[in-house]
Design an enzyme around this catalytic site. Structure first.
Site, PDB file in Angstrom:
ATOM      1  N   PHE A  95      15.348 -38.924-105.831  1.00 23.76           N
ATOM      2  CA  PHE A  95      16.422 -39.102-104.860  1.00 23.76           C
ATOM      3  C   PHE A  95      17.814 -38.864-105.455  1.00 23.76           C
ATOM      4  CE2 PHE A  95      13.386 -42.458-102.940  1.00 23.76           C
ATOM      5  CZ  PHE A  95      12.633 -41.456-102.338  1.00 23.76           C
TER       6      PHE A  95
ATOM      7  N   HIS B  24      14.687 -53.125 -86.135  1.00 24.38           N
ATOM      8  CA  HIS B  24      13.417 -52.964 -85.418  1.00 24.38           C
ATOM      9  C   HIS B  24      13.232 -53.990 -84.305  1.00 24.38           C
ATOM     10  CE1 HIS B  24      12.041 -55.950 -88.491  1.00 24.38           C
ATOM     11  NE2 HIS B  24      11.324 -56.395 -87.482  1.00 24.38           N
TER      12      HIS B  24
ATOM     13  N   LYS C 125      11.625 -53.548 -79.606  1.00 22.67           N
ATOM     14  CA  LYS C 125      10.645 -54.278 -78.816  1.00 22.67           C
ATOM     15  C   LYS C 125      11.000 -54.208 -77.326  1.00 22.67           C
ATOM     16  CE  LYS C 125      10.010 -57.642 -82.584  1.00 22.67           C
ATOM     17  NZ  LYS C 125       8.617 -57.405 -82.933  1.00 22.67           N
TER      18      LYS C 125
ATOM     19  N   HIS D 146      19.020 -59.453 -87.254  1.00 27.51           N
ATOM     20  CA  HIS D 146      18.048 -59.650 -86.183  1.00 27.51           C
ATOM     21  C   HIS D 146      18.490 -60.705 -85.160  1.00 27.51           C
ATOM     22  CE1 HIS D 146      15.526 -57.024 -88.354  1.00 27.51           C
ATOM     23  NE2 HIS D 146      14.953 -57.896 -89.153  1.00 27.51           N
TER      24      HIS D 146
END
Length: 529
Positions: free
Chosen positions: A129, A218, A222, A280
């Site tokens: 990388f 993430h 949902k 989150h």
């Protein structure tokens, strides 16, 4: 079949030269069309994220015919290997997931035609990388000027974000022009505090425009999280009471029964608070608390969420409780986990009392909690309405009224419930608490989903609605920075709790001083008969 395909990669000599069109040859689901042709470049192709989430999500999108036939997928990782060996490894993992998690995949088994469609578009490229040569070879593989759409997905540790983006930029791979887009996807953590978040954003914007950056959370992939906006803004019965005059408090919970699962070294550097709260849980808070946007345009929605984060009252040590699990029925102590210091002060539980300084929410506490090795796995939002006057019942045997609570169940069960009061049968006036509930499975066909399908699809479409923006990220860190960096440098106390319980007693006191109490986790995660 699209003719706008990236150049064929010679490294695919181990596979059939024929690139199949979509499996089953049928149309996409109603109301949705395939994403435009593009090349997805995954840095970290050999990692767990690629194997467990990205490739399964791509497979599910292929089954739903939401990917263009011209799509190509290039995996970049250190270590030489053949494309076929990489494909076989991904296929084996996918088969295992399909057998273990029926809800994750269509029909609970692998569709060979869909997998072959994905596999024929995979190619592996070895490269370090931080080696400039990697990016020269990547430019050649993309095809000279790399025309068409390219999505660069950084499924790597945060330490590689800046060096990868810098080298992509210097290689000219992030430059956009007519008919070619360049998008950059990064996973949290978006910094470890306010200063590092600002540094990261400054570095990214040196080489790429904000409109090209897709910061993934993430949780926002949902369906049950996305439905929060539909619940609020598509139903006349909710939005009128969605304010301080009617709402007493809001609880947002993300609890787990598992421990750190072999991630002790990483968790020691992060802890529950940094890992979950400013990203989150704040994202869930933003969906619940944001003002109505004037449209569902990406920037309109993100503007309203950014306003909420900017209105968060900075947390103080009195607003936060940290805990760490000890030996108990739920498992071994955190300090006995591999790669964890025997005298570790890293928190595995965090609770916070959050206040929003704006007109709609002034005086309404938002209680957030997250933790590992707790009683139940549950992600939910509970909105408690204010109690009605007791005046009407003063001459009856009724002692108290159960508060009305609207609960949005996000994981593992998906649905909603509402607790309210009714008169019980009989001649005497008695009040009984009842619950009305709805489960998604009772009304809608189960959809195969690992949580990344919508996010990947939206990124290919160029829809940033579900992705975080720089100002929102920095505002979230600003709200918690005073807790992370106390003036005297003293660490917050970390209270012990028994593994398999509901967390430290001090978290109960956080609500008790306002006259409230946490919802029981067992109640928060009902099991179907």
């Amino acid at each position: 079949m699209s003719t706008n395909q990236p150049p064929h990669d010679a490294s695919r000599t181990t596979q059939s030269a024929k690139v199949p069109s979509h499996p089953h040859g049928a149309a996409s689901p109603a109301g949705r069309h395939p994403a435009p042709p593009c090349t997805l470049v995954i840095f970290g192709a050999g990692g767990d994220l690629t194997k467990r989430l990205l490739v399964p999500a791509l497979y599910n999108l292929a089954v739903d015919r939401l990917l263009d036939d011209g799509m190509q997928i290039i995996g970049v990782n250190h270590g030489e290997r053949e494309t076929k060996a990489w494909c076989d490894d991904l296929h084996d993992a996918l088969q295992k997931f399909a057998a273990d998690k029926a809800s994750t995949f269509h029909a609970g088994k692998l569709d060979d035609s869909a997998w072959n469609w994905v596999a024929q578009r995979l190619s592996y490229m070895a490269g370090e990388f931080e080696d400039d040569g990697t990016y020269r070879r990547l430019a050649q593989q993309l095809g000279g000027e790399a025309r068409g759409g390219v999505v660069f997905y950084l499924a790597v540790g945060a330490r590689f974000f800046e060096p990868i983006v810098e080298r992509l930029g210097k290689a000219g791979l992030l430059s956009e022009g007519d008919g070619m887009f360049r998008r950059l996807v990064i996973e949290k953590p978006f910094g470890a505090d306010l200063a590092s978040a600002r540094d990261l954003n400054r570095h990214l914007r040196t080489f790429v425009k904000e409109s090209q950056i897709y910061r993934i959370d993430h949780f926002l992939g949902k369906d049950t999280v996305q439905s929060i906006l539909a619940l609020r803004f598509a139903n006349a019965m909710f939005e009128p009471v969605w304010r301080r005059e009617y709402i007493d408090s809001v609880q947002i919970t993300a609890s787990e029964v598992i421990g750190v699962e072999g991630r002790g070294k990483l968790y020691e550097q992060t802890g529950a608070f940094r890992d979950m709260v400013p990203n989150h849980l704040f994202q869930l808070l933003g969906m619940v608390a944001m003002e109505p946007p004037n449209s569902f345009d990406a920037e309109a929605v993100r503007d309203k969420k950014a306003e909420i984060f900017a209105a968060l009252k900075p947390l103080t040590p009195d607003d936060v409780v940290f805990g760490q699990y000890a030996n108990g029925p739920g498992g071994v102590a955190y300090r006995d986990e591999p790669d964890v210091a025997k005298d570790s002060r890293t928190e595995t539980y965090a609770a916070a009392r959050v206040q929003i300084d704006n007109w709609r929410w002034a005086g309404v506490p938002f209680y957030l909690r997250t933790g590992k090795r707790l009683t139940a796995r549950s992600t939910e939002i509970s909105v408690q309405l204010k109690s009605v006057p007791f005046l009407l019942f003063r001459d009856t045997p009724v002692v108290s009224l159960t508060p009305n609570i609207l609960t949005l169940r996000i994981d593992p069960s998906h649905g909603m419930s509402f607790d309210f009061n009714v008169k019980t049968p009989g001649a005497v006036v008695q009040i009984g608490a009842v619950r009305s509930s709805f489960d998604y499975d009772d009304f809608f066909a189960e959809q195969a989903n690992v949580g990344y399908e919508t996010l990947l699809y939206d990124c290919m479409l160029g829809d940033q609605t579900l992705f975080q923006r720089a100002d929102g990220v920095e505002a979230a860190w600003a709200a918690v920075d005073g807790v992370l960096h106390r003036a005297l440098g003293a660490a917050l106390p970390v209270h012990e709790y028994t593994a398999g319980t509901e967390g430290p007693a001090q978290a109960d006191a956080l609500l008790a001083r306002d006259g409230g109490a946490w919802r029981a986790l067992a109640q928060a995660a009902p099991k179907k008969p």
